[in-house]
Design an enzyme around this catalytic site. Structure first.
Site, short mmCIF file in Angstrom:
data_model
loop_
_atom_site.label_atom_id
_atom_site.label_comp_id
_atom_site.label_asym_id
_atom_site.label_seq_id
_atom_site.Cartn_x
_atom_site.Cartn_y
_atom_site.Cartn_z
N ARG C 276 29.21 39.49 14.11
CA ARG C 276 30.10 40.04 15.12
C ARG C 276 29.93 39.21 16.38
O ARG C 276 28.87 39.23 17.00
CB ARG C 276 29.73 41.51 15.32
CG ARG C 276 29.99 42.11 16.66
CD ARG C 276 29.90 43.61 16.63
NE ARG C 276 28.55 44.18 16.56
CZ ARG C 276 27.62 44.08 17.51
NH1 ARG C 276 27.85 43.40 18.61
NH2 ARG C 276 26.45 44.65 17.35
N HIS C 280 29.31 45.04 20.46
CA HIS C 280 29.65 46.16 19.56
C HIS C 280 31.03 46.74 19.89
O HIS C 280 31.88 46.89 19.03
CB HIS C 280 28.56 47.23 19.67
CG HIS C 280 28.90 48.54 19.09
ND1 HIS C 280 29.23 48.69 17.75
CD2 HIS C 280 28.99 49.79 19.64
CE1 HIS C 280 29.49 49.98 17.51
NE2 HIS C 280 29.36 50.65 18.63
N TYR C 289 20.20 42.66 23.34
CA TYR C 289 19.52 42.62 22.04
C TYR C 289 19.72 41.33 21.25
O TYR C 289 19.26 41.23 20.12
CB TYR C 289 19.92 43.83 21.18
CG TYR C 289 21.42 44.02 21.01
CD1 TYR C 289 22.13 43.27 20.08
CD2 TYR C 289 22.11 44.95 21.78
CE1 TYR C 289 23.50 43.46 19.91
CE2 TYR C 289 23.48 45.13 21.64
CZ TYR C 289 24.17 44.40 20.70
OH TYR C 289 25.52 44.57 20.54
C1 LIG Z 1 26.91 59.07 11.05
C2 LIG Z 1 26.96 58.20 12.26
N1 LIG Z 1 25.84 57.97 12.94
C3 LIG Z 1 25.86 57.22 14.07
C4 LIG Z 1 27.03 56.69 14.53
C5 LIG Z 1 27.06 55.88 15.85
N2 LIG Z 1 27.35 54.48 15.59
C6 LIG Z 1 28.58 53.97 15.69
S1 LIG Z 1 28.68 52.38 15.21
C7 LIG Z 1 27.04 52.32 14.86
C8 LIG Z 1 26.45 51.08 14.27
C9 LIG Z 1 27.13 50.70 12.99
O1 LIG Z 1 26.56 49.59 12.43
P1 LIG Z 1 27.15 48.95 11.11
O2 LIG Z 1 27.23 49.99 10.04
O3 LIG Z 1 26.34 47.74 10.80
O4 LIG Z 1 28.62 48.56 11.46
P2 LIG Z 1 29.11 47.54 12.57
O5 LIG Z 1 29.17 48.27 13.86
O6 LIG Z 1 28.15 46.41 12.62
O7 LIG Z 1 30.46 47.12 12.11
C10 LIG Z 1 26.44 53.54 15.15
C11 LIG Z 1 25.00 53.84 15.00
C12 LIG Z 1 28.18 56.95 13.78
N3 LIG Z 1 29.37 56.46 14.13
N4 LIG Z 1 28.11 57.69 12.65
#
Ligand SMILES: Cc1ncc(C[n+]2csc(CCOP(=O)(O)OP(=O)(O)O)c2C)c(N)n1
Ligand SMILES: Cc1ncc(C[n+]2csc(CCOP(=O)(O)OP(=O)(O)O)c2C)c(N)n1
Ligand SMILES: [Mg+2]
Ligand SMILES: [Mg+2]
Lengths: 344, 386, 386, 344
Positions: C276, C280, C289
């Protein structure tokens, strides 16, 4: 169709039998109805509610899933999206908890979030409540969680006929229904005809199970027989109690409840689930909001204590029983003259 | 003309772009993979080299365990026990789990694992309190380093990981061993627990007793994996596959895993292939979902019989040892029977005692209500309601 | 003397007890294991053989996708979009996922996958409704066969499995493709979904976009597995590891998996290694980070640049094609900008319209209350409260 | 220690800063306090509440976990069993749902099921409520679920000082506390001294935030500022409203609530969470049970609608605002003379 079966064909049936029959008839009537859950296939469920259905309709329509409640409910969501009408069995009340995320964040909101495009015609059958000597985590009453979740219908039968009628209605509903089955009434019996079942009961209508004039006992599910017994016992004290069976907690039948309470002027809500934060608070509050000037006394509650469900050998002290109900009725200020000057 | 300011169009010499910058296989998967066949010792030449005392100890515990299972099941028929999920046929798993641990280690049993707790030294009556129904957990988990027998499947696995992690943070060389069934591996908590354990390198060992069924649901409807031990690879921990009725093999594999965890080597997933000879519980009707022939085939692979064969071959099963073993088992059963035939002393006011450290005013009121009701029960009925 | 009525003490000829009666390795794990290195085509000799039209189509979609990402991010700065989780750098995953599907197939995107939906043909404004905040799902999922963009991580995976299973039960050859991040693989729902899919042999494909981070948490704190694709083995489905910035490689692997699923060959887990490039979301501060150097290293492995190199080498990136591509991308951006600059028409009464099929009396009352309040807002203040 | 900081050292601080300071001080005071959750380490949490703590106390004491809420809470249970005092952060309200099984079946019951042998000194921090323009699933108010779970303490600050004091108390508690942090008050400011923080607030005490005579507004968390604003606005209508901040929903301060309502004779419960099955029902019911004869009107409720939380652009219509509160106060039967003849 509003006809009732002729009395001649009615014979004793258990609530379990009526539930099985409802599932059977729903599956026969609609090929999109699919049952799923732990042990619902070959075994017929630990309470045998799905007994024989896998055999009759095939394992694809009554299927044993892997042991994972979020997965069961989550896959059911996808099946509903594709036009099926899943009926999910949670094996015991407390084992629905792992599926709460799916229930709260998806099942209850799918119609709303998609502007009506994706309805969730799901039925979630949850055997609930105690009084069967179940070990830890097998006797919870979790209706408060469901009631606090907008978008869910919450229905619970207390009679054999309702077990059939309400389950048929739940499966036919285009919205998700949490269908709470009172475990300890599974083997309760009533005259009922499986050959000419009672009409499908509409969801959202309460029913007066006993007419009375002194006060209304408002209850549902496993506590109905207890309330009826209490009402009989109350005659000795000179009270003629009305007993109202809610049948559906959401939608809530404000009309029927208020009509009864306005007539009797006093009400006690009775349920097994812990009192604090339980359904009784909501019910008492909405009655008071709507019927304040008709109330001779505050709406009181008889509920399970605010404790984790006790071990089997102590559960009788926890469950609302006849004595506790009568003690509470006695506190409805029968002697007070203070209502006389009311302007309402 | 390009959309990116990159030296993209003026191509580099090498036509091979490198791998993604941060890519590296982080762990070699090969050592994590379980063997193709369940590990066993009994009946193999290696069994001859096993320590005689260990074999005799295991045997005595198995016999004792079987007797315990038989007695507990009998108590359900006599109405002294509400329900009993028997581990008959699975005694090798139960016993080996208990013996693999040091005193300071922790055991996290599922609802079927009362025998493992008993084999660890817990009073059998306390182990059965949950199932008799006088209190949920009948013992002090801290005293015995045995977590509460856990009814919601797989939910105790993250507890084991957290405890193991905490011990490691404190610098204690304590290991947590958690037990779960084949069905329980499908739960999200299984996944989350194993993943946390691997990421934290927590000193935890997971023992899956694969008895082929989750109540009525056979393994094929539960998992399509080559074996349940193969799940280890996806977490980055070693997976071991063991004949779950071969007590010495189990003991060896579990002990190895516990020692590795203790040394800081991280968690292990062990699948023990076994069979539940009795129905799921006394309330279950196993004929609905399995054949007598299948049960009989497994009876022939009984953990006690397997070990007995080895002991006999090595001349270790003397009449004296057999008699002492049998005797110990009977004493356990007699003691259990005798004590379970007494009604437990219960105080209903206990319902309110341990909800919070400090009772809320709400609970005080409710306790007073119950107290009054109990007092009224003592009083003649006409006086009871004023 | 023995405790079991078994022919235990009179030993059989063979000292080897058989394996546990029901034991057999159910699936050979070898074919399920992902390759040791991420699969790639760009920069390898195999790229030369790839269909020119496919490469050009992928390229045009990537360029369009990048432009979309840039535009959406710009809209957050202009206050026209509340939040945008950009997929800049991950366009190859987004585009390949969309192109691998037939019209009748279903896409189950996560909250980061608006571009996949757009590449599938969804109106970009509808795709952004959730993030603009006028309604949760801005399109009819049935019409587009795109499930709602899913915020709670991994929770849409079981939906995909259920839908795929239902389609199969109905006899439709429909495939469901679900997208999840590296972080999302830690959730219990990931585990349960993949297990159900494998047991049911559901026509589902799982695409993990491993972009190295879950917000600020790097993969090493998320998983200790050799790769996320190795998780497949534990479910009994094939795992594939792909360079997530290599659009043709992804397209090939995804298409293969989709076709296999369609043929009844069951599910596949695909891990795409990518990065990415942006924070975020626009609300995140990525410098907390990760280092600039890391971002720069990945910029050099940009999916568009990689493909561009190949197109250039094969003489496919004509000025005309490049201009048309650029033009299409700009048109998308201009249209998006223009329409997002208009305030959406909202009806507050919609709050009550789709909670249930049939409004409850409770909601009717509440709707009436809001109606009255809205009417009062129109009225001069003094008249408002009687 | 009951001293308050001298006024001179007090300066504006946000609720977020007070929370960070509370975590910091708790960690400094007690080495068994461990923070864990998604992004709480390096990033300091998406709301930056744990900012700097990993750096100061090390990653072992403030650690980024894998992304799995049941795993986070479940491992915290094990850590608590081994003598630690875990403080868990759920990133957003709705993302606590996957952990509900652990919460309901284990966290809330561990002490009870083990006869007091295994306490659960766990704090679960949950940013809750809406009003921050969050997208779907980022604005839930889920307090009803926690209240329906016996064995949990449920605490929520509405002021900067309470954010510090109640969080310290929560962490110090030997029982599990669900600590609800009102998202939209994170950036609310108040004069408060981080150098001489207010004493630790005891859990279970409500606080009157504004004295008044006409009626009591009973509220907590994000709705407190709204109620205070409403009370100011109400002066124009001739109402002098008392505003009571519950601070702790369980234990519930019946004494303070009843004392206020008995004095004013009228009450409105205000919260953001959906009305049906929400905390307001419980609160209204228990007030009515205890203060019936002092009530000039039924206890009324102003709550979120019984709908899934709306998209950001519509949320203002859902959230209880000043007008809706005043409209409800207006319905407290100010004109009726019917209470005159009361005997109580
Ligand atoms: C069940 C749940 N827990 C926490 C979150 C908060 N949250 C949103 S995005 C994220 C990180 C997601 O990481 P990843 O699965 O690697 O996807 P990326 O953002 O890298 O596309 C978190 C912890 C959420 N959306 N859903
Ligand atoms: C979360 C949860 N879901 C469902 C159940 C009901 N249940 C009790 S035992 C059982 C089967 C367990 O199978 P397995 O994990 O293989 O263990 P075994 O009984 O074979 O020892 C089920 C479904 C439960 N206890 N917990
Ligand atoms: Mg099993
Ligand atoms: Mg990621």
């Amino acid at each position: 169709m509003t006809t009732t079966a002729p009395a001649a064909t009615r014979k004793p049936a258990t609530m379990a039998q009526a539930l099985t029959r409802a599932l059977h008839d729903a599956m026969a009537a609609d090929p999109t109805v699919h049952l799923m859950g732990e042990d619902v296939g070959t075994l017929g469920g630990v309470f045998r509610i799905t007994d024989g259905l896998a055999k009759e309709f095939g394992e694809d329509r009554c299927s044993d899933t892997p042991l994972a409640e979020a997965g069961i409910l989550g896959t059911a969501v996808g099946m509903a999206m594709y036009g099926l009408r899943p009926v999910v069995e949670m094996q015991f009340d407390a084992f629905a908890y792992p599926a709460f995320e799916q229930l709260i964040s998806h099942v209850s909101r799918m119609r709303n979030r998609t502007h009506g495009a994706v309805p969730m015609p799901l039925t979630i059958r949850v055997p609930y409540g105690g009084g069967i000597g179940g070990v830890e985590h097998h006797s919870d009453s979790s209706e408060a969680y469901y009631l606090a979740t907008p978008g869910l219908q919450v229905v619970t039968p207390a009679t054999v006929a309702d077990a059939y009628g309400l389950l048929r209605a739940a499966i036919a509903s285009d919205d998700p229904v949490v269908f709470l089955e009172p475990k300890r009434l599974y083997w309760s019996k009533d005259d009922w005809s499986p050959d000419a079942p009672t009409p499908v009961a509409p969801i959202g209508r309460a029913e007066i199970r006993r007419r009375g004039e002194s006060a209304t006992l408002i209850t549902y599910g496993p506590s109905l027989p207890v309330c009826l017994e209490a009402a009989e016992a109350a005659r000795a004290e000179g009270w003629d109690l009305e007993v109202l069976d809610l049948r559906s907690l959401m939608p809530f039948d404000d009309e029927a409840v208020c009509a009864s309470v306005r007539r009797t002027g006093r009400a006690v809500v009775v349920h097994e689930s812990p009192g604090f934060g339980g359904p009784g608070g909501e019910i008492a509050a909405r009655i008071t909001e709507r019927c304040f000037h008709h109330l001779e006394a505050p709406v009181l509650r008889v509920a399970g204590f605010d404790i984790p469900y006790p071990p089997p050998m102590l559960e009788r002290h926890h469950l609302p029983g006849v004595d506790r109900i009568l003690d509470t009725v006695a506190r409805l200020q029968w002697e007070s003259g203070w209502t006389e000057g009311r302007g309402a | 003309m390009t959309v990116l300011e990159q030296p993209g169009s003026s191509r580099n010499k090498s036509s091979l772009p490198g791998p993604p910058p941060d890519w590296r296989p982080r762990v070699d998967p090969a050592p994590l993979l379980p063997d193709a066949e369940p590990y066993r010792l009994l009946g193999t030449p290696a069994a001859r080299g096993l320590d005689a005392d260990l074999l005799k100890r295991l045997y005595a515990e198995l016999v004792r365990g079987r007797r315990y299972n038989v007695q507990a099941t009998a108590l359900t028929r006599q109405g002294r026990l509400a329900v009993y999920p028997s581990s008959t046929g699975q005694e090798a798993c139960q016993v080996a789990a208990a013996l693999a641990l040091e005193d300071r280690d922790w055991l996290f049993p599922s609802y079927r694992d009362t025998l493992a707790a008993v084999a660890r030294g817990l009073d059998p009556v306390q182990a059965l309190t949950l199932l008799r129904g006088d209190w949920h957990t009948g013992y002090d988990p801290h005293r015995h380093r045995i977590a509460p027998l856990c009814t919601p499947l797989a939910t105790q696995l993250p507890h084991a990981v957290g405890l193991a992690h905490a011990a490691r943070l404190k610098g204690d060389d304590v290991v947590a061993l958690a037990m779960v069934g084949d069905g329980g591996t499908s739960e999200g908590d299984f996944h989350e627990a194993l993943n946390f354990a691997a990421v934290w390198q927590a000193p935890a060992v997971f023992l899956v007793q694969n008895n082929g069924f989750a109540i009525s649901v056979p393994l094929a409807k539960q998992s399509a994996a080559p074996s349940l031990a193969h799940k280890a690879v996806g977490y980055g921990m070693p997976g071991r596959l063991v004949d779950g009725n071969d007590a010495p093999a189990l003991h060896e594999v579990l002990t190895e895993a516990v020692q590795r965890a203790r040394r800081g080597g991280g968690p292990t997933l062990i699948e023990a292939i076994t069979y539940r000879i009795e129905a799921h519980t006394n309330a279950d009707d196993a004929t609905r979902y399995r054949t007598d022939a299948e049960v009989e085939a497994w009876r022939a692979h009984d953990p006690i019989a397997l070990l007995e064969r080895e002991l006999t071959a090595r001349g270790l099963l003397t009449d004296e040892f057999a008699a002492a073993t049998q005797d110990g088992a009977e004493r356990l059963a007699a003691d259990l029977r005798g004590r379970m035939n007494q009604d437990p002393a219960l105080d209903p006011m206990d319902l309110f005692t341990h909800v919070f450290a400090e009772q809320t005013s709400q609970l005080r009121d409710q306790a007073a209500q119950l107290r009054a009701e109990l007092d009224a029960e003592q009083t003649p009925a006409e006086e009871a309601r004023p």
